[in-house]
Design an enzyme around this catalytic site. Structure first.
Site, mmCIF file in Angstrom:
data_model
loop_
_atom_site.group_PDB
_atom_site.id
_atom_site.type_symbol
_atom_site.label_atom_id
_atom_site.label_comp_id
_atom_site.label_asym_id
_atom_site.label_seq_id
_atom_site.Cartn_x
_atom_site.Cartn_y
_atom_site.Cartn_z
ATOM 1 N N LYS A 1 -3.739 7.413 20.506
ATOM 2 C CA LYS A 1 -3.738 7.987 21.852
ATOM 3 C C LYS A 1 -4.125 9.469 21.852
ATOM 4 C CE LYS A 1 -0.899 4.526 24.027
ATOM 5 N NZ LYS A 1 -0.632 3.626 22.873
HETATM 6 C C1 LIG Z 1 -0.942 2.260 22.834
HETATM 7 C C2 LIG Z 1 -1.085 1.606 21.502
HETATM 8 C C3 LIG Z 1 -1.763 0.372 21.344
HETATM 9 C C4 LIG Z 1 -2.352 -0.399 22.510
HETATM 10 O O1 LIG Z 1 -3.435 0.244 23.105
HETATM 11 P P1 LIG Z 1 -3.953 -0.221 24.547
HETATM 12 O O2 LIG Z 1 -5.003 0.739 24.922
HETATM 13 O O3 LIG Z 1 -2.751 -0.163 25.451
HETATM 14 O O4 LIG Z 1 -4.456 -1.606 24.385
HETATM 15 C C5 LIG Z 1 -1.887 -0.145 20.066
HETATM 16 N N1 LIG Z 1 -1.345 0.477 18.997
HETATM 17 C C6 LIG Z 1 -0.682 1.654 19.104
HETATM 18 C C7 LIG Z 1 -0.101 2.270 17.891
HETATM 19 C C8 LIG Z 1 -0.536 2.262 20.365
HETATM 20 O O5 LIG Z 1 0.139 3.429 20.453
#
Ligand SMILES: *Cc1c(COP(=O)(O)O)cnc(C)c1O
Length: 463
Positions: free
Chosen positions: A110
């Site tokens: 993120k």
């Molecule tokens: C948020 C997250 C996901 C999922 O991502 P999306 O964009 O919601 O599909 C997968 N793995 C981790 C470690 C995350 O923090």
């Protein structure tokens, strides 16, 4: 480039206006009105660019109302905070590639989008003279990435609610050891669902929302999407250089359909992606949709991959918009049906079209632990539980005639307990986080009651 809503009532927005609007005013999600398609020549030119330069080339096609020198500066600052010179390096292991997206300040993918979004918000607010108060609830990853995205920034305060005692120790410390004056951590005496319900209720109070210029940083912001498109291009270039492959497949561990939707946009832009592989945990509404055309909501189950414990994926509406050939009327009707019946009607033609682009499967916790263990035995490389789901599902459903790139969404040390259970090993924290448990913390503990939270927010907002 102009932006429009999936629900058809908002269009003609500039990039800056779309970023500041977040969720569209008609309740839909914002998208670029056109997706630029790159020629073979243009794709070729992107091949040898360093990550920030590549990011500029891609994002500048969409952020057309920001002067290029300003955009370059925002992008350069956003990726200077990563601890790897390649930003998102690609590693070959066994018969697949791992795209490491966890070299940002909070060790999860993120950061790639939220470092950019934080700098972009500060820039846009500086231009308009406005201020913003961000409120969000987190089960771990998003909150810390959002805090690192805006800490110390002008004109922004951020309030993050986390369920007291229910996030991992490292996730908690990543949030609470940020002592910048604009960061407010609230440990709520309740569950994540309690915290999220409070935030939703606060945003539902439009007078309150407008009075305090409240903003969100969840994955619906279109700027996050665009920042995530970049690493698909980057990974393709790396693997193409290594193998000469003409096309590749990506396997993406998915919760809110944000990360994988960025891959869909990259494919629309002409990146030769054969299939996007959608990997779910037991909360598998999306993989059921891809494999059987069954999009029906169930209860959220807690799993070892908590950042994917989601049933209603907010970004999925963006895909439906394209599946319905941009027919906003049709989309409104479908969303209404889904709200009433909990099931989305899907025709066999739509299912066929979806399966031409996506493949999918889901695995449970036991299989996740086994996948981490097996991969560590075979390669010596430690996967976090989210990444492990993508690797396992990718191996099961890949077509086998082109390279497979699996997105690594978190550093294994973020989920140390699960990794230890699977492998017996304690993954080491990167140097920047060693000793984090000895740092000073800044947080308040409040009951899971909306009035208590509002009172605290009232006392600390920028006005
Ligand atoms: C948020 C997250 C996901 C999922 O991502 P999306 O964009 O919601 O599909 C997968 N793995 C981790 C470690 C995350 O923090």
């Amino acid at each position: 480039m102009k932006y429009c809503s999936t629900r058809g009532q908002v269009h003609g927005l500039s990039f800056s206006a779309a970023v500041m609007m977040g969720l569209a005013d008609d309740g839909g999600l914002l998208l670029p009105e056109d997706i630029p398609v790159l020629s073979k020549d243009e794709l070729q030119k992107l091949r040898n660019l360093p990550y920030p330069e590549l990011a500029f080339q891609i994002i500048s096609k969409y952020a057309t109302d920001i002067p290029v020198t300003d955009l370059k500066d925002i992008i350069d600052r956003s990726y200077a905070s990563f601890d790897h010179p390649q930003i998102t390096p690609v590693v070959k292991l066994d018969d697949l590639y791992i795209l490491e997206l966890f070299h940002g300040p909070t060790l999860a993918f993120k950061d790639v989008a939220l470092q950019f979004l934080g700098n972009l918000f500060e820039y846009l607010l500086g231009n308009s003279g406005q201020q913003m108060n961000i409120i969000g609830a987190t089960s771990g990853d998003t909150g810390s990435a959002a805090i690192y995205g805006v800490k110390g920034k002008q004109r922004i305060n951020i309030f993050i609610l986390h369920p007291k005692g229910k996030v991992s120790p490292i996730q908690k410390m990543q949030m609470t050891t940020i002592t910048d004056a604009n960061v407010f951590n609230i440990a709520v005496e309740g569950t994540f669902d309690d915290a999220q319900a409070i935030v939703k209720e606060i945003f539902g109070d439009l007078d309150y929302k407008n009075k305090h210029a409240l903003g969100v940083v969840n994955s619906i912001n279109c700027a996050r999407l665009l920042a995530q498109v970049v690493y698909y291009f980057y990974a393709f270039s790396q693997v193409q250089k290594a193998t000469g492959a003409k096309e590749v497949e990506f396997s993406v561990p998915t919760g809110n359909f944000g990360d994988i939707f960025a891959g869909y946009i990259a494919r629309k832009m002409g990146l030769p992606i054969k299939k996007l592989i959608l990997a779910n945990n037991i909360n598998n509404i999306l993989s059921r949709f891809v494999t059987e055309g069954d999009y029906s909501a169930a209860e959220v189950h807690h799993s070892l991959s908590p950042s994917m414990d989601i049933q209603i994926a907010s970004n999925f509406e963006r895909y439906l918009f394209y599946l319905y050939d941009k027919d906003a009327y049709r989309l409104n009707a479908a969303m209404e049906t889904f709200k009433l019946n909990g099931i989305l009607p899907v025709s066999s033609e739509e299912l066929t079209r979806t399966q031409q682009i996506f493949a999918a499967a889901s695995i449970n916790d036991e299989e996740t632990l086994a996948a981490i263990g097996r991969f560590a035995d075979k390669t010596g490389y430690i996967l976090d539980p989210h990444t492990a789901i993508g690797v396992e599902v990718g191996q099961r459903v890949r077509s086998g005639d082109c390279p497979l790139i699996c997105l690594a969404t978190a550093h294994p040390a973020k989920f140390g307990e699960t990794v230890k259970k699977a492998t017996g090993l304690d993954p080491a924290l990167p140097p920047a986080f060693q000793g984090i448990d000895k740092l000073e913390e800044k947080l308040v503990t409040l009951p899971a009651e909306i009035e208590a939270i509002k009172q605290y927010v009232d006392a600390h907002v920028l006005t």
